[in-house]
Design an enzyme around this catalytic site. Structure first.
Site, short mmCIF file in Angstrom:
data_model
loop_
_atom_site.label_atom_id
_atom_site.label_comp_id
_atom_site.label_asym_id
_atom_site.label_seq_id
_atom_site.Cartn_x
_atom_site.Cartn_y
_atom_site.Cartn_z
CG HIS A 36 -2.07 -1.02 1.00
ND1 HIS A 36 -3.20 -0.80 0.24
CD2 HIS A 36 -2.17 -2.30 1.43
CE1 HIS A 36 -3.96 -1.88 0.25
NE2 HIS A 36 -3.36 -2.82 0.95
CB THR A 37 4.34 1.94 -0.33
OG1 THR A 37 4.67 0.69 -0.95
CG2 THR A 37 4.48 1.82 1.16
CG ASP A 38 1.24 0.52 -5.59
OD1 ASP A 38 0.39 0.82 -4.71
OD2 ASP A 38 1.00 -0.31 -6.51
N GLY A 123 -7.88 -14.09 -8.12
CA GLY A 123 -8.45 -13.55 -6.88
C GLY A 123 -7.66 -13.90 -5.63
CG ASP A 173 -0.12 -5.48 -8.73
OD1 ASP A 173 0.80 -5.49 -7.89
OD2 ASP A 173 -1.31 -5.45 -8.43
CE1 TYR A 222 -4.94 -1.28 -3.42
CE2 TYR A 222 -6.07 0.32 -4.78
CZ TYR A 222 -4.92 -0.35 -4.44
OH TYR A 222 -3.74 -0.08 -5.10
C1 GLA Z 1 -2.96 -4.30 -5.16
C2 GLA Z 1 -2.73 -3.19 -6.17
C3 GLA Z 1 -1.29 -2.67 -6.11
C4 GLA Z 1 -0.89 -2.34 -4.67
C5 GLA Z 1 -1.25 -3.46 -3.72
C6 GLA Z 1 -1.02 -3.12 -2.27
O1 GLA Z 1 -2.20 -5.42 -5.52
O2 GLA Z 1 -3.00 -3.65 -7.49
O3 GLA Z 1 -1.14 -1.56 -6.96
O4 GLA Z 1 -1.48 -1.13 -4.27
O5 GLA Z 1 -2.60 -3.86 -3.86
O6 GLA Z 1 0.32 -2.93 -2.00
#
Ligand code: GLA
Length: 376
Positions: A36-38, A123, A173, A222
């Site tokens: 949760h840093t991106d 998922g 990702d 999210y």
């Molecule tokens: C999901 C999102 C990513 C990232 C993660 C948490 O995978 O697709 O972009 O934010 O959650 O780190």
């Protein structure tokens, strides 16, 4: 890996009666640290896993795209001239989104016949969606002789997910699906997109354990977290020059403005600020070969995601707690968005087999669910 790729080509031949012009793959990923840093312009350290989505392609009739999803036994069809989402075949939205984004960039695409086949669990928080995006982007690019550099491919794939599929994810990702190298982690600065490959610790395996819990809450929670981070930036940014995202908030600033933040926002901010520090510290520890200390940071990250960011769940906590007294485990944490999905574990080579048996047994005893284990 070669088997699945061959099976995709074979299916293509039998469905469409011709040889695919190419079969393009992209890997799923697991994030070692930096969660949760991106989307806060921060730092991440994901690594590809040995599971892929393959997309075969051959030229189609006119502007018609036909796609067959082997794993679902489902088919979808659309015209390049009018691309919309398809609620009946949501998996095809990733292909549609990529075609739409490429067309929007001015590339003239021809019709295509495609087969999608993969073994990235869907998922489970292992980025099957980024893998299908990047694989289908590679397929369209090759079929239409468009040269797209890997970094540009990552950005286009993310746009397809943000703008077309409608998921407001960060860049991690798609970036690792496009630029990752097997057996290495990929450090990404999600503001400058500066990145580098990082050696994984020798003598250890990255072991992924799937809770098999579906992530029902994931997308609304999210988006809520994203908004809470923006709220923190607004409050701190009013008092500190140059704070455009939580990336810019130093630990000192957090202490200074702590009392001005609502309690929930305090905790969300503390997670992001400390998690960014942990990623940077991890790079040093990994280059020094200090696996034990890196493993401790993985546990700290989990605790922070559980307590401050509140994206863990009982199943993930059970899996992480179960490793605390296991020999040969350097570290463990939840990985991905949370609320289910997987944990990532760093396990000594010689202990992997015992670990696999012990973790699945402990998990079953606590939850009556059967976990799946993937050794990277
Ligand atoms: C999901 C999102 C990513 C990232 C993660 C948490 O995978 O697709 O972009 O934010 O959650 O780190």
């Amino acid at each position: 890996m070669a088997d699945l790729r061959n099976a995709t080509a074979e299916l293509h031949r039998s469905l469409y009666g011709c040889e695919p012009q190419g079969v393009h793959g992209a890997a799923g990923r697991v994030n070692l640290i930096g969660e949760h840093t991106d989307y806060n312009d921060g730092f991440v350290l994901p690594t590809p896993i040995d599971r892929h989505v393959w997309v075969s392609a051959s030229p189609g009739a006119g502007d018609r795209v036909r796609a067959h999803a082997a794993d679902m036994g489902d088919r979808a069809e659309f015209r390049l001239g009018s691309i919309g989402r398809d609620p009946e075949h949501p998996w095809s939205d990733y292909i549609r989104g990529v075609a739409k984004v490429l067309s929007g960039e001015g590339h003239r695409l021809t019709g295509a016949d495609m087969v999608v086949h993969g073994d990235v669990p869907i998922g489970a928080g292992l980025s099957s969606s980024a893998a299908i995006l990047v694989a289908s982007l590679r397929a369209f690019a090759s079929l239409n002789r468009i040269n797209i550099a890997p970094e540009a491919a990552a950005h286009l794939a993310r746009r397809a997910e943000n703008e077309f599929v409608g998921v407001q994810c960060g860049i991690m990702d798609q970036f690792v699906a496009s630029l990752g190298e097997h057996g290495k982690a990929l450090f990404i600065d999600c503001r400058s997109y500066e990145h580098r490959h990082v050696e994984l610790p020798r003598g250890y395996r990255v072991v992924v354990v799937n809770t098999m819990k579906s992530r029902d809450l994931a997308s609304s929670a999210y988006n809520e977290r994203r908004l809470q981070c923006m709220e923190a930036v607004q409050i701190i940014g009013k008092r500190e020059a140059g704070v455009a995202s939580l990336r810019d908030v130093s630990p000192g600033m957090l202490v200074k403005h702590w009392a001005e933040l609502p309690p929930v926002i305090q905790r969300r901010t503390r997670h992001v600020v400390t998690e960014n520090q942990r990623v940077q510290e991890s790079l040093e520890l990994l280059s020094d070969g200090d696996v034990e200390a890196f493993g401790e940071l993985m546990y700290d990250s989990h605790e922070s995601l559980h307590h401050d960011y509140e994206v863990s769940c009982r199943e993930l906590d059970v899996l992480v707690d179960a490793t605390q007294d296991m020999r040969g485990v350097a570290g463990a944490r939840m990985t991905g968005a949370g609320f289910g999905g997987c944990t990532v574990n760093l396990v000594e080579d010689d202990h992997v087999e015992r670990f696999t048996g012990a973790i699945t047994e402990k998990y079953f005893r606590s939850t009556a669910k059967r976990a799946e284990v993937y050794v990277a």
